[in-house]
Design a protein around this motif. Structure first.
Motif, mmCIF file in Angstrom:
data_model
loop_
_atom_site.group_PDB
_atom_site.id
_atom_site.type_symbol
_atom_site.label_atom_id
_atom_site.label_comp_id
_atom_site.label_asym_id
_atom_site.label_seq_id
_atom_site.Cartn_x
_atom_site.Cartn_y
_atom_site.Cartn_z
ATOM 1 N N GLU A 103 1.962 13.870 -3.856
ATOM 2 C CA GLU A 103 2.064 12.620 -3.099
ATOM 3 C C GLU A 103 3.534 12.303 -2.825
ATOM 4 O O GLU A 103 4.378 12.433 -3.708
ATOM 5 C CB GLU A 103 1.429 11.475 -3.887
ATOM 6 C CG GLU A 103 1.461 10.145 -3.167
ATOM 7 C CD GLU A 103 0.742 9.052 -3.941
ATOM 8 O OE1 GLU A 103 0.162 8.186 -3.270
ATOM 9 O OE2 GLU A 103 0.772 9.051 -5.183
ATOM 10 N N ALA A 104 3.832 11.895 -1.600
ATOM 11 C CA ALA A 104 5.198 11.530 -1.231
ATOM 12 C C ALA A 104 5.476 10.088 -1.643
ATOM 13 O O ALA A 104 4.660 9.195 -1.397
ATOM 14 C CB ALA A 104 5.390 11.687 0.272
ATOM 15 N N LEU A 105 6.605 9.883 -2.292
ATOM 16 C CA LEU A 105 7.040 8.548 -2.713
ATOM 17 C C LEU A 105 8.370 8.236 -2.066
ATOM 18 O O LEU A 105 9.263 9.090 -2.041
ATOM 19 C CB LEU A 105 7.231 8.501 -4.235
ATOM 20 C CG LEU A 105 6.085 8.903 -5.128
ATOM 21 C CD1 LEU A 105 6.564 9.043 -6.568
ATOM 22 C CD2 LEU A 105 4.985 7.875 -5.043
ATOM 23 N N LEU A 106 8.511 7.019 -1.578
ATOM 24 C CA LEU A 106 9.817 6.579 -1.106
ATOM 25 C C LEU A 106 10.622 6.110 -2.308
ATOM 26 O O LEU A 106 10.149 5.288 -3.094
ATOM 27 C CB LEU A 106 9.675 5.401 -0.133
ATOM 28 C CG LEU A 106 9.427 5.695 1.320
ATOM 29 C CD1 LEU A 106 9.253 4.388 2.094
ATOM 30 C CD2 LEU A 106 10.540 6.515 1.922
ATOM 31 N N GLY B 206 0.780 -1.228 0.000
ATOM 32 C CA GLY B 206 0.000 0.000 0.000
ATOM 33 C C GLY B 206 0.815 1.282 0.000
ATOM 34 O O GLY B 206 0.259 2.367 -0.142
ATOM 35 N N GLN B 207 2.117 1.182 0.146
ATOM 36 C CA GLN B 207 2.997 2.358 0.176
ATOM 37 C C GLN B 207 3.464 2.692 -1.237
ATOM 38 O O GLN B 207 4.067 1.844 -1.896
ATOM 39 C CB GLN B 207 4.218 2.076 1.065
ATOM 40 C CG GLN B 207 5.315 3.122 0.988
ATOM 41 C CD GLN B 207 4.918 4.456 1.569
ATOM 42 O OE1 GLN B 207 4.355 4.528 2.652
ATOM 43 N NE2 GLN B 207 5.215 5.521 0.846
ATOM 44 N N PRO B 208 3.215 3.915 -1.718
ATOM 45 C CA PRO B 208 3.738 4.295 -3.028
ATOM 46 C C PRO B 208 5.265 4.403 -2.985
ATOM 47 O O PRO B 208 5.822 5.001 -2.063
ATOM 48 C CB PRO B 208 3.118 5.674 -3.293
ATOM 49 C CG PRO B 208 2.049 5.848 -2.278
ATOM 50 C CD PRO B 208 2.387 4.958 -1.124
ATOM 51 N N VAL B 209 5.911 3.800 -3.963
ATOM 52 C CA VAL B 209 7.370 3.815 -4.033
ATOM 53 C C VAL B 209 7.815 4.177 -5.445
ATOM 54 O O VAL B 209 7.057 4.044 -6.407
ATOM 55 C CB VAL B 209 7.996 2.454 -3.629
ATOM 56 C CG1 VAL B 209 7.638 2.097 -2.196
ATOM 57 C CG2 VAL B 209 7.590 1.353 -4.586
ATOM 58 N N PRO C 38 15.212 16.601 -7.464
ATOM 59 C CA PRO C 38 16.054 15.518 -6.943
ATOM 60 C C PRO C 38 15.457 14.926 -5.666
ATOM 61 O O PRO C 38 14.660 15.585 -4.985
ATOM 62 C CB PRO C 38 17.391 16.212 -6.654
ATOM 63 C CG PRO C 38 17.044 17.644 -6.455
ATOM 64 C CD PRO C 38 15.839 17.917 -7.321
ATOM 65 N N PRO C 39 15.833 13.685 -5.335
ATOM 66 C CA PRO C 39 15.341 13.088 -4.081
ATOM 67 C C PRO C 39 15.733 13.945 -2.881
ATOM 68 O O PRO C 39 16.821 14.522 -2.840
ATOM 69 C CB PRO C 39 16.046 11.731 -4.030
ATOM 70 C CG PRO C 39 16.463 11.458 -5.434
ATOM 71 C CD PRO C 39 16.712 12.782 -6.070
ATOM 72 N N GLN C 40 14.821 14.026 -1.938
ATOM 73 C CA GLN C 40 15.041 14.789 -0.708
ATOM 74 C C GLN C 40 15.316 13.826 0.445
ATOM 75 O O GLN C 40 14.896 12.663 0.405
ATOM 76 C CB GLN C 40 13.806 15.630 -0.384
ATOM 77 C CG GLN C 40 13.460 16.637 -1.458
ATOM 78 C CD GLN C 40 14.568 17.647 -1.672
ATOM 79 O OE1 GLN C 40 15.078 18.225 -0.719
ATOM 80 N NE2 GLN C 40 14.959 17.847 -2.935
ATOM 81 N N PRO C 41 16.004 14.298 1.478
ATOM 82 C CA PRO C 41 16.206 13.443 2.652
ATOM 83 C C PRO C 41 14.871 13.090 3.303
ATOM 84 O O PRO C 41 13.906 13.856 3.211
ATOM 85 C CB PRO C 41 17.041 14.309 3.604
ATOM 86 C CG PRO C 41 17.505 15.474 2.812
ATOM 87 C CD PRO C 41 16.609 15.608 1.619
ATOM 88 N N ILE C 42 14.843 11.971 3.955
ATOM 89 C CA ILE C 42 13.643 11.537 4.673
ATOM 90 C C ILE C 42 13.628 12.257 6.006
ATOM 91 O O ILE C 42 14.585 12.166 6.777
ATOM 92 C CB ILE C 42 13.643 10.005 4.852
ATOM 93 C CG1 ILE C 42 13.612 9.349 3.478
ATOM 94 C CG2 ILE C 42 12.458 9.571 5.705
ATOM 95 C CD1 ILE C 42 13.881 7.867 3.502
ATOM 96 N N ARG C 43 12.542 12.969 6.263
ATOM 97 C CA ARG C 43 12.479 13.797 7.466
ATOM 98 C C ARG C 43 11.592 13.201 8.546
ATOM 99 O O ARG C 43 11.165 13.884 9.453
ATOM 100 C CB ARG C 43 11.990 15.185 7.103
ATOM 101 C CG ARG C 43 12.997 15.926 6.247
ATOM 102 C CD ARG C 43 12.682 17.399 6.167
ATOM 103 N NE ARG C 43 13.767 18.108 5.546
ATOM 104 C CZ ARG C 43 13.904 18.286 4.242
ATOM 105 N NH1 ARG C 43 13.003 17.791 3.420
ATOM 106 N NH2 ARG C 43 14.918 18.965 3.764
#
Length: 144
Positions: free
Chosen positions: A124-127, A12-15, A99-104
């Motif tokens: 939407e936030a994607l890992l 269920g997690q968007p990646v 660019p990818p951002q750090p995970i906060r």
């Protein structure tokens, strides 16, 4: 092509996965179990005259029992070996300019192990995940 990502869901997690790492997306048929394989290895499947090691992303992340034996898979190649990463669904391949951002935030251990950063797509936030870390499996598998 560095800004092109495959968008999928795992549990269920968007990646997002860098498209340059993806060979194809397939629907797998029968997966043959491998005796004594780590729990996150679902088994082997045949794909275009190649042997594909099928990896349960959910089991690798220690999120679920992962009783799946087939389904949608993202095919990647690591050091000459082909792997099918079982995912819940595939959305599309999309260009993401930022660019990818750090995970906060704090992630569960499995996600923290495979996450490379965060991307935003349409609000939407994607890992951003590393397929090699999914393939490696949980720390218990590495210790065995």
């Amino acid at each position: 092509m560095e800004k092109l990502y495959l968008i999928a869901t795992i549990a269920g997690q968007p990646v997002a996965i860098r498209a340059s790492l993806v060979e194809s997306v397939v629907d797998l048929g029968e997966v043959a179990p491998v005796p004594l394989a780590p729990p996150h290895v679902s088994g082997l499947a045949a794909l275009r005259s190649k042997v594909l090691t099928v990896i349960s992303c959910e089991r690798s992340l220690q999120l679920a029992d992962g009783g799946e034996k087939g389904g949608r898979a993202v095919v990647v190649s690591v050091e000459g070996h082909h792997y099918g990463l079982l995912v819940g669904s595939i959305d599309d391949a999309r260009v993401i300019d930022e660019p990818p951002q750090p995970i906060r935030g704090r992630l569960e251990a499995g996600w923290a192990r495979v996450a490379l950063g965060m991307l935003e797509l349409d609000g939407e936030a994607l890992l951003l995940i590393d397929p090699e870390r999914i393939i490696a499996g949980p720390d218990e598998a590495l210790a065995a």
